[in-house]
Design a protein around this motif. Structure first.
Motif, short mmCIF file in Angstrom:
data_model
loop_
_atom_site.label_atom_id
_atom_site.label_comp_id
_atom_site.label_asym_id
_atom_site.label_seq_id
_atom_site.Cartn_x
_atom_site.Cartn_y
_atom_site.Cartn_z
N UNK A 1 0.72 -1.34 0.38
CA UNK A 1 0.43 -0.06 -0.01
C UNK A 1 0.73 0.79 -0.01
N UNK A 2 2.34 1.15 1.08
CA UNK A 2 2.74 2.68 0.92
C UNK A 2 3.84 2.45 -0.44
N UNK A 3 4.07 1.30 -1.29
CA UNK A 3 4.50 1.99 -2.52
C UNK A 3 3.66 2.46 -3.72
N UNK A 4 2.66 1.89 -4.05
CA UNK A 4 1.14 2.33 -4.18
C UNK A 4 0.97 3.86 -4.37
N UNK A 5 1.05 4.19 -3.19
CA UNK A 5 0.90 5.12 -2.84
C UNK A 5 2.00 6.40 -3.35
N UNK A 6 2.89 5.78 -3.12
CA UNK A 6 4.27 6.15 -4.00
C UNK A 6 4.02 6.49 -5.31
N UNK A 7 3.51 5.54 -5.73
CA UNK A 7 3.38 4.89 -7.65
C UNK A 7 2.59 6.26 -8.00
N UNK A 8 1.57 6.23 -6.95
CA UNK A 8 0.70 7.45 -7.43
C UNK A 8 0.91 9.22 -7.29
N UNK A 9 1.48 9.11 -6.73
CA UNK A 9 2.19 10.30 -6.43
C UNK A 9 2.69 10.91 -7.84
N UNK A 10 4.14 9.70 -8.14
CA UNK A 10 4.63 10.35 -8.89
C UNK A 10 4.00 9.86 -9.96
N UNK A 11 3.22 9.60 -10.27
CA UNK A 11 2.41 9.41 -11.30
C UNK A 11 1.27 10.85 -11.84
N UNK A 12 0.78 11.43 -10.32
CA UNK A 12 0.39 12.64 -11.09
C UNK A 12 1.38 13.87 -11.10
N UNK A 13 2.44 13.37 -10.05
CA UNK A 13 3.57 15.11 -11.30
C UNK A 13 3.37 14.37 -12.67
N UNK B 1 -5.50 -3.06 -0.24
CA UNK B 1 -6.56 -2.73 0.93
C UNK B 1 -7.33 -3.65 1.25
N UNK B 2 -7.69 -4.69 0.26
CA UNK B 2 -8.45 -5.49 0.33
C UNK B 2 -7.84 -6.74 1.33
N UNK B 3 -6.00 -7.10 0.68
CA UNK B 3 -5.41 -7.71 1.51
C UNK B 3 -5.82 -7.25 3.06
N UNK B 4 -5.73 -5.88 3.68
CA UNK B 4 -5.63 -5.56 4.54
C UNK B 4 -7.21 -5.79 5.44
N UNK C 1 -2.69 2.13 -13.13
CA UNK C 1 -2.41 1.51 -12.24
C UNK C 1 -1.74 1.20 -10.64
N UNK C 2 -1.36 2.17 -10.28
CA UNK C 2 -1.70 2.40 -8.58
C UNK C 2 -2.26 2.84 -7.69
N UNK C 3 -3.40 3.01 -8.55
CA UNK C 3 -4.85 3.54 -8.11
C UNK C 3 -4.91 2.06 -7.41
N UNK C 4 -4.94 0.96 -8.77
CA UNK C 4 -5.64 -0.53 -8.46
C UNK C 4 -4.24 -1.19 -7.45
N UNK C 5 -3.48 -0.78 -7.44
CA UNK C 5 -2.85 -1.10 -6.56
C UNK C 5 -2.72 -1.51 -5.59
N UNK C 6 -2.99 -0.49 -4.90
CA UNK C 6 -3.76 0.89 -3.46
C UNK C 6 -4.79 0.32 -3.42
N UNK C 7 -6.00 0.21 -3.91
CA UNK C 7 -6.94 -0.84 -3.49
C UNK C 7 -6.69 -2.12 -3.31
#
Length: 519
Positions: A377-389, A407-410, A398-404
């Protein structure tokens, strides 16, 4: 077409080409000349006439028309090539101009006499007597080995036709169209003789030997290539390797890269200034091709060699590339922790937000495979931040799906639903229908899981409330039992006090009755 538009120069050139393919050089030359009748600067007509003359063996005249075309259209490569092949054929026939010494001995009328005798011979050949139909003029026998070399695959055809000449009955017969078989056979042999003579002039045996020597000299000279030639060779080779790999031909790409690698390794360092960098790059290309072919161990070894060359020569970009590829191989073979370690080493070398986006996403995927959902989840959020930049919507998806998924696993289903809904919006934005379907399916599954969890919580809450109620009732019962025991004890204590009182009263009465005793 020529019936509809008589004298059309383009149609005449096209028909001339057809005649030339059929071996009818006479009609081919007529059409080529006709195409130039009204326009002497028609480049296609000039080229076709030159080609026909070259095929006829008139190399000098062909050279003239190649030069005319080249002067008119110097940008067309075919005229330049025609000049080169005509000059080469002339040199093969008469030798190099430097070796020929011209002398003025007499007038040049012998040329016209030669031409006249040639025409006379042609007429004689066409008028064969009946006795000469299947008997050929005795010519000096050509060496079979030489003829075989000149004719190549056609040598067997000529031998077959010569064998047919010996069958007199067959030679007397005719085809359905009324053509004598003897005429067909003789014309075939005559054509092959003319071809062998043409090829002998164009590239005689001694010229072929000379060509081999020239190739050897060229090979020796190529060992000391010029920098421009080296650069062109390398650039063309690398483009070919990349195109083969991109075109789903990994095996051909790998073979090409291995050949180029062997060639460059044989060159001295002075000829190739960036030799080590290039060798590392070729190892990388070989590794990528091996990865596509499923040869994981070989691919890993190739990329590690690339990394070794890059570190030895202090090439940070090459180091980054090698780490990237090594991580991909580890991920493909299921060694996710090694992939994470390799990619985390590459993170500081990433030069763009897009590169970081991909890198963080892949590391997150590996953590997800290792069931480390928080790290994923942490790296997914980092990926999303870089993609937004970077402003890249696809990588945001892709990054949002990874975060999701993390979160399902959690089992944080509420957050997972929100993340998947955001991903669905991004998939619609880039018109990715496959992603939309997958996200909708995932949302249905999560919603079911979320409802089940809520039901479980409700059941647990109801059970807890019932337990609390039962415990209260138990405490109430315990209190009621305690008050009954207290009232009984109070009653017994009252009775005792009553008895003691009565006894005291009786004692007083007795003392009053017997004062002396009482005192």
């Amino acid at each position: 077409a020529l019936k509809l538009r008589a004298g059309d120069k383009h149609c005449l050139v096209a028909r001339s080409k057809c005649y030339l393919k059929l071996g009818d050089t006479e009609n081919s030359l007529k059409d080529a000349e006709a195409s130039l009748q009204n326009d002497q600067t028609f480049s296609e007509g000039l080229y076709q006439k030159a080609e026909t003359l070259y095929t006829m063996g008139d190399f000098e005249f062909a050279l003239v028309f190649y030069h005319r075309g080249y002067r008119l259209r110097p940008e067309l490569q075919k005229f330049r090539l025609g000049i080169e092949k005509s000059e080469e054929a002339i040199v093969n026939c008469i030798g190099s101009p430097s070796s020929v010494k011209l002398e003025i001995k007499e007038d040049l009328c012998f040329i016209s006499r030669q031409a006249e005798s040639k025409k006379a011979n042609q007429k004689l050949q066409t008028k064969l007597t009946k006795d000469q139909k299947w008997t050929r003029k005795q010519e000096p026998a050509r060496n079979p080995k030489t003829e075989r070399q000149l004719l190549g695959e056609l040598y067997a055809d000529k031998a077959y036709l010569e064998k047919l000449l010996k069958d007199e009955d067959l030679m007397e017969s005719s085809t359905k169209q009324g053509i004598k078989v003897a005429d067909l056979v003789l014309s075939g042999i005559s054509y092959l003789d003319a071809r062998s003579e043409f090829w002998q002039q164009q590239k005689p045996i001694y010229a072929r030997v000379r060509e081999r020597k020239l190739r050897q000299q060229r090979w020796i000279r190529d060992k000391k290539r010029k920098p421009a030639e080296v650069g062109r060779y390398i650039m063309k080779s690398m483009e070919d390797i990349d195109m083969l790999l991109a075109g789903d031909c990994p095996e051909e790409s790998c073979k090409k890269a291995e050949r180029v690698l062997k060639t460059i390794q044989g060159w001295p360092d002075d000829d190739v200034p960036n030799k080590n960098e290039l060798i590392g790059n070729l190892h990388s290309c070989i590794g990528n091709a091996q990865l596509e072919m499923g040869q994981m161990e070989a691919a890993l070894q190739s990329h590690q060699m690339d990394l070794e060359f890059a570190r030895q020569n202090a090439l940070p970009d090459a180091v980054s590339r090698a780490l990237d590829n090594i991580g991909r191989v580890y991920a493909r073979i299921g060694k996710f922790q090694q992939a994470i370690d390799t990619w985390e080493e590459k993170v500081p070398m990433a030069r763009s937000s897009l590169e970081k986006t991909w890198l963080f996403h892949e590391i997150g995927r590996c953590y997800l495979e290792l069931n480390k959902a928080e790290a994923a989840q942490n790296y997914g959020q980092k990926s999303l931040q870089s993609a937004e930049e970077e402003g890249d919507v696809e990588w945001q998806l892709h990054a949002t799906v990874l975060v999701a998924q993390a979160e399902v696993k959690l089992k944080d289903y509420r957050s997972a639903i929100i993340s998947f809904e955001k991903a669905l919006e991004k998939a619609k934005l880039i018109h990715n229908e496959a992603a939309q379907k997958a996200i909708v399916t995932a949302l249905d599954d999560i919603s079911k899981s979320f409802i089940e969890e809520l039901n479980e919580r409700r059941n647990q809450d109801g059970k807890q409330k019932e337990d609390v109620k039962n415990s209260k009732e138990e405490r109430g019962r315990r209190k009621e039992g305690g008050s009954e025991r207290e009232s009984k004890e109070d009653g017994s204590r009252g009775e005792k006090k009553g008895r003691d009182g009565r006894r005291a009263a009786e004692g007083v009465r007795d003392s009053r009755a017997r004062p002396g005793e009482a005192q």
